[in-house]
Write an enzyme that holds these catalytic residues in place. Structure first.
Site, PDB file in Angstrom:
ATOM      1  N   CYS A  16       0.716  -1.256   0.284  1.00  0.00           N
ATOM      2  CA  CYS A  16      -0.238   0.207   0.113  1.00  0.00           C
ATOM      3  C   CYS A  16       1.108   0.930   0.053  1.00  0.00           C
ATOM      4  O   CYS A  16       1.831   1.468  -1.688  1.00  0.00           O
ATOM      5  CB  CYS A  16      -1.167   0.087   0.786  1.00  0.00           C
ATOM      6  SG  CYS A  16      -2.699   1.060   1.056  1.00  0.00           S
TER       7      CYS A  16
ATOM      8  N   HIS B  94      -3.410  -4.962  -0.218  1.00  0.00           N
ATOM      9  CA  HIS B  94      -3.228  -5.757   0.654  1.00  0.00           C
ATOM     10  C   HIS B  94      -3.014  -7.458   1.356  1.00  0.00           C
ATOM     11  O   HIS B  94      -4.460  -7.950   1.830  1.00  0.00           O
ATOM     12  CB  HIS B  94      -4.590  -5.228   2.009  1.00  0.00           C
ATOM     13  CG  HIS B  94      -4.118  -3.638   2.200  1.00  0.00           C
ATOM     14  ND1 HIS B  94      -3.184  -3.419   2.980  1.00  0.00           N
ATOM     15  CD2 HIS B  94      -4.805  -2.930   0.948  1.00  0.00           C
ATOM     16  CE1 HIS B  94      -3.740  -1.597   2.830  1.00  0.00           C
ATOM     17  NE2 HIS B  94      -4.586  -1.511   1.917  1.00  0.00           N
TER      18      HIS B  94
ATOM     19  N   GLU C 297      -1.628  -8.352   3.778  1.00  0.00           N
ATOM     20  CA  GLU C 297      -1.327  -8.496   5.159  1.00  0.00           C
ATOM     21  C   GLU C 297      -3.157  -9.087   5.625  1.00  0.00           C
ATOM     22  O   GLU C 297      -3.021  -9.752   6.680  1.00  0.00           O
ATOM     23  CB  GLU C 297      -0.914  -7.524   6.009  1.00  0.00           C
ATOM     24  CG  GLU C 297      -1.784  -6.543   5.958  1.00  0.00           C
ATOM     25  CD  GLU C 297      -1.953  -5.680   5.196  1.00  0.00           C
ATOM     26  OE1 GLU C 297      -2.521  -4.471   5.058  1.00  0.00           O
ATOM     27  OE2 GLU C 297      -1.300  -5.939   3.674  1.00  0.00           O
TER      28      GLU C 297
END
Length: 233
Positions: free
Chosen positions: A108, A211, A213
């Site tokens: 990001c 993303h 994560e």
């Protein structure tokens, strides 16, 4: 074999005067076989050199907007909160990591800062500067794909995942506008934004706009990205 030590740039909450971390960044590194460590927020040259020497790789996390002056622009009314301390830290850390050919994964803000640091520019606000029907700012749950990207044939990401297109999650309002010299695009969104890049002349310098994560728990593709990063370390 010793597990790679991964330095993770801290998230910063200025209102609470705190540094913090989303567990997904650390858990994504852990499940791929690395040992994550949250770094201090500092641009002290000696401290960062010691960290660069000690860590086997670095993860550039999401967070505040990159300060527009770093890419020769004045802030627009839509530009969000910036964090000059993070900008300064990441500039020094990236220089050290690149000089030592230490692996780097940006997520990001990480792709945005990497692009700016190497000479590229950003859209300060997609709704104002690049309006589109694609959903780049989803609501929870954040592990659900909301738009697609086309992978660049022959790129390292294309080779890793073995596919031409990928459905991704998305939570950002800034994005790459002009790609930095030296960076190669590895994925482009359905509305034309560069969403993954690499430095071809380095061992492993990758960055993605989406993303992993959040999505690694449900997405094998996201787990493969973390695994490729850790294996390069």
């Amino acid at each position: 074999m010793k597990q790679p030590l991964i330095g993770i740039v801290p998230l910063v909450d200025e209102a609470r005067e705190s540094y913090w971390m989303l567990p997904g960044y650390m858990q994504g590194v852990e499940q791929a076989g690395g040992v994550p460590v949250m770094l201090p927020l500092t641009d002290d040259a000696a401290a960062l050199r010691q960290l660069a020497d000690t860590c086997d790789g670095f993860l550039l996390t999401g967070g505040q907007d990159v300060f527009p002056a770093l890419y020769g622009a004045a802030p627009t009314p839509q530009c969000g909160q910036t964090c000059p301390a993070r900008d300064a830290m990441e500039a020094r850390l990236l220089d050290l990591a690149l000089a030592a050919d230490k692996p780097v994964l940006g997520i990001c803000r990480g792709i945005q800062f990497l692009n700016v640091h190497l000479g590229g520019t950003l859209y300060q606000d997609l709704p104002a500067e690049h309006p589109t029907a694609a959903n780049h700012h989803q609501t929870p749950p954040y592990d659900v794909p909301v738009h697609s990207v086309t992978l660049t044939a022959g790129s390292p990401l294309w080779t890793l995942l073995g596919k031409d297109a990928l459905a991704v999650n998305s939570l950002h309002h800034q994005a790459i506008k002009t790609l930095a010299p030296g960076l190669a695009a590895m994925a482009v969104s359905e509305d034309g934004l560069t969403e993954a890049v690499c430095l071809p002349d380095k061992r492993f310098v990758w960055a993605v706009q989406w993303h992993p994560e959040f999505s690694f728990r449900v997405s094998e593709d996201s787990r493969k990205i973390f695994k490729a990063f850790i294996e390069s370390c």
